[in-house]
Design an enzyme around this catalytic site. Structure first.
Site, PDB file in Angstrom:
ATOM      1  N   ARG A  13       3.962  52.925  39.537  1.00  0.00           N
ATOM      2  CA  ARG A  13       4.935  53.542  38.637  1.00  0.00           C
ATOM      3  C   ARG A  13       5.363  54.932  39.095  1.00  0.00           C
ATOM      4  O   ARG A  13       4.575  55.682  39.671  1.00  0.00           O
ATOM      5  CB  ARG A  13       4.366  53.628  37.218  1.00  0.00           C
ATOM      6  CG  ARG A  13       4.148  52.258  36.584  1.00  0.00           C
ATOM      7  CD  ARG A  13       3.342  52.334  35.294  1.00  0.00           C
ATOM      8  NE  ARG A  13       3.270  51.002  34.677  1.00  0.00           N
ATOM      9  CZ  ARG A  13       2.345  50.104  34.957  1.00  0.00           C
ATOM     10  NH1 ARG A  13       1.403  50.373  35.858  1.00  0.00           N
ATOM     11  NH2 ARG A  13       2.366  48.923  34.367  1.00  0.00           N
ATOM     12  N   HIS A  54       7.143  49.220  40.643  1.00  0.00           N
ATOM     13  CA  HIS A  54       7.192  48.331  41.812  1.00  0.00           C
ATOM     14  C   HIS A  54       8.578  48.260  42.455  1.00  0.00           C
ATOM     15  O   HIS A  54       9.046  47.185  42.854  1.00  0.00           O
ATOM     16  CB  HIS A  54       6.707  46.944  41.448  1.00  0.00           C
ATOM     17  CG  HIS A  54       5.263  46.884  41.051  1.00  0.00           C
ATOM     18  ND1 HIS A  54       4.322  47.777  41.535  1.00  0.00           N
ATOM     19  CD2 HIS A  54       4.587  46.040  40.210  1.00  0.00           C
ATOM     20  CE1 HIS A  54       3.139  47.483  41.016  1.00  0.00           C
ATOM     21  NE2 HIS A  54       3.269  46.439  40.213  1.00  0.00           N
ATOM     22  N   HIS A  71       0.790  42.422  45.955  1.00  0.00           N
ATOM     23  CA  HIS A  71       0.409  42.213  44.559  1.00  0.00           C
ATOM     24  C   HIS A  71      -0.232  40.835  44.369  1.00  0.00           C
ATOM     25  O   HIS A  71       0.104  40.107  43.421  1.00  0.00           O
ATOM     26  CB  HIS A  71       1.625  42.361  43.648  1.00  0.00           C
ATOM     27  CG  HIS A  71       1.299  42.853  42.273  1.00  0.00           C
ATOM     28  ND1 HIS A  71       0.324  42.285  41.496  1.00  0.00           N
ATOM     29  CD2 HIS A  71       1.830  43.861  41.531  1.00  0.00           C
ATOM     30  CE1 HIS A  71       0.270  42.910  40.327  1.00  0.00           C
ATOM     31  NE2 HIS A  71       1.171  43.881  40.327  1.00  0.00           N
ATOM     32  N   ASP A 103      -6.248  48.936  34.388  1.00  0.00           N
ATOM     33  CA  ASP A 103      -4.959  48.981  35.094  1.00  0.00           C
ATOM     34  C   ASP A 103      -4.805  50.399  35.623  1.00  0.00           C
ATOM     35  O   ASP A 103      -3.894  51.126  35.232  1.00  0.00           O
ATOM     36  CB  ASP A 103      -3.809  48.602  34.160  1.00  0.00           C
ATOM     37  CG  ASP A 103      -2.510  48.298  34.922  1.00  0.00           C
ATOM     38  OD1 ASP A 103      -2.534  48.347  36.171  1.00  0.00           O
ATOM     39  OD2 ASP A 103      -1.486  48.025  34.273  1.00  0.00           O
ATOM     40  N   GLU A 108      -4.800  46.347  44.450  1.00  0.00           N
ATOM     41  CA  GLU A 108      -3.612  46.745  45.201  1.00  0.00           C
ATOM     42  C   GLU A 108      -3.887  48.071  45.906  1.00  0.00           C
ATOM     43  O   GLU A 108      -3.923  49.126  45.282  1.00  0.00           O
ATOM     44  CB  GLU A 108      -2.416  46.892  44.257  1.00  0.00           C
ATOM     45  CG  GLU A 108      -2.108  45.660  43.437  1.00  0.00           C
ATOM     46  CD  GLU A 108      -1.365  45.999  42.163  1.00  0.00           C
ATOM     47  OE1 GLU A 108      -0.171  46.350  42.243  1.00  0.00           O
ATOM     48  OE2 GLU A 108      -1.979  45.929  41.077  1.00  0.00           O
TER      49      GLU A 108
END
Length: 350
Positions: free
Chosen positions: A82, A107, A178, A250, A315
């Protein structure tokens, strides 16, 4: 089983889309489409020698094109993760990017690499080269960016992804993949029993829009402490502001040592005995516990529904919102410089 190649044959933006299959001498296989550079399937042996598909995806190209598709297996660019409010300033000029995640850019925005067709060259059975030219201004990003991504399936059951990029104007770049993993097998209902270790003493806490606050928080004494291996689900539902913000994990973890020679993360399945070691030259890794998977659709491979926390992502990356965080490692790329980074997912059995 690898999906049928004919289900990935199409013409998009005047470019041919296909499915490419890599095979090694050990019998492992990786299927990759040049639409988004996506890893569609990855078959590796379990502790009984049975080939197991460990990544989520679809059986056809059409499903990858549906709205709000969760970036399954995609090459992410120009900027993975982000950027706050889709804005950053570079060399005194402010750039406005596509907004596609609440108030932020995620992304790469609406025209991210996940939805672009790469030019593909299968070098041999174990190597696939993907190239893409991102025009100046695409998604709001400055500079014409020339990208090459190479997938290599090694004989010791490792999938290596090498990223290379150059630009003709100062820009920001943060490329990643991803892939959604489930070491119990794609389509299995949960990953909360998978055992995870992350070699990171700190992580980036985030606000309610998942933008880093700018501080590095020690993991010790928090649910984010994976310095000693534990089940992903052990602390995922405890009362914690950061887990609430992310609806689970996350978050970017700040890797202790990213020399590409020692694993920055290790995951294993008690069901299949499959173990995955992650190596990278990137300074961070986003651990995502599949919090936004809903299981609403049954169009996963083999007609499976991918439900809540039925996959995890690791990631490898520079940190989220780095263009607006001067204390974070820089993601700026200038003309004459070469962006190069490598990440390897190596599979073994317990």
């Amino acid at each position: 089983m690898i999906p049928e190649k004919k289900n990935f044959e199409a013409t998009i933006n005047d470019k041919q889309v296909e499915l490419y299959v890599l095979k090694n001498k050990s019998g492992a296989e990786a299927a990759i489409t040049n639409y988004g550079g996506r890893l569609v399937s990855l078959l590796v042996p379990d502790n009984k020698g049975v080939l197991t598909d460990v990544v989520l995806g679809y059986d056809s190209l059409k499903s990858y094109q549906k709205p709000k598709e969760p970036f399954f297996g995609a090459i992410i660019g120009r900027y993975g993760n982000r950027i706050a409010k889709g804005k950053f300033t570079l060399d005194g000029k402010t750039y406005q990017l596509d907004i596609n995640d609440g108030v932020n850019t995620l992304h790469g925005g609406l025209k991210g690499f996940y939805a672009q067709v790469f030019d593909a060259k299968q070098v041999d059975d174990q190597n696939l080269e993907l190239t893409y030219i991102s025009d100046d201004g695409q998604g709001g990003y400055p500079g014409t960016l020339t990208v090459k991504v190479t997938y290599t399936l090694t004989d010791d059951n490792a999938l290596k992804i090498a990223y290379h990029a150059t630009t003709d104007k100062a820009t920001v770049v943060n490329l990643t993949n991803h892939a959604y993993f489930n070491l119990n097998g794609a389509g299995s209902p949960t990953i909360t029993d998978n055992i995870l270790q992350i070699n990171a003493d700190t992580f980036n806490p985030v606000d309610t829009t998942l933008i880093p606050t700018g501080v590095l928080q020690p993991v010790k004494g928090t649910p984010f402490d994976f310095t000693t291996a534990k089940a992903i689900g052990k602390d995922i539902d405890v009362t914690d502001e950061q887990l609430k913000n992310g609806k689970g994990y996350d978050h970017n973890f700040v890797i202790n040592k990213n020399d590409g020679k020692q694993p920055i993360a290790i995951v294993s399945s008690p069901q299949t005995g499959i173990k995955m070691e992650v190596y990278t030259t990137e300074p961070g890794v986003q651990f995502y516990s599949g919090n936004f998977l809903t299981g609403a659709d049954h169009d996963g491979k083999g007609g499976k529904a991918y439900g809540l926390r039925s996959a995890f992502c690791l990631e490898t990356q520079h940190f989220p919102d780095s263009p607006n965080q001067p204390k974070f490692p820089s993601t700026e790329l200038k003309p004459g410089q070469v962006y190069h980074t490598e990440t390897t997912y190596k599979f073994l059995t317990n």
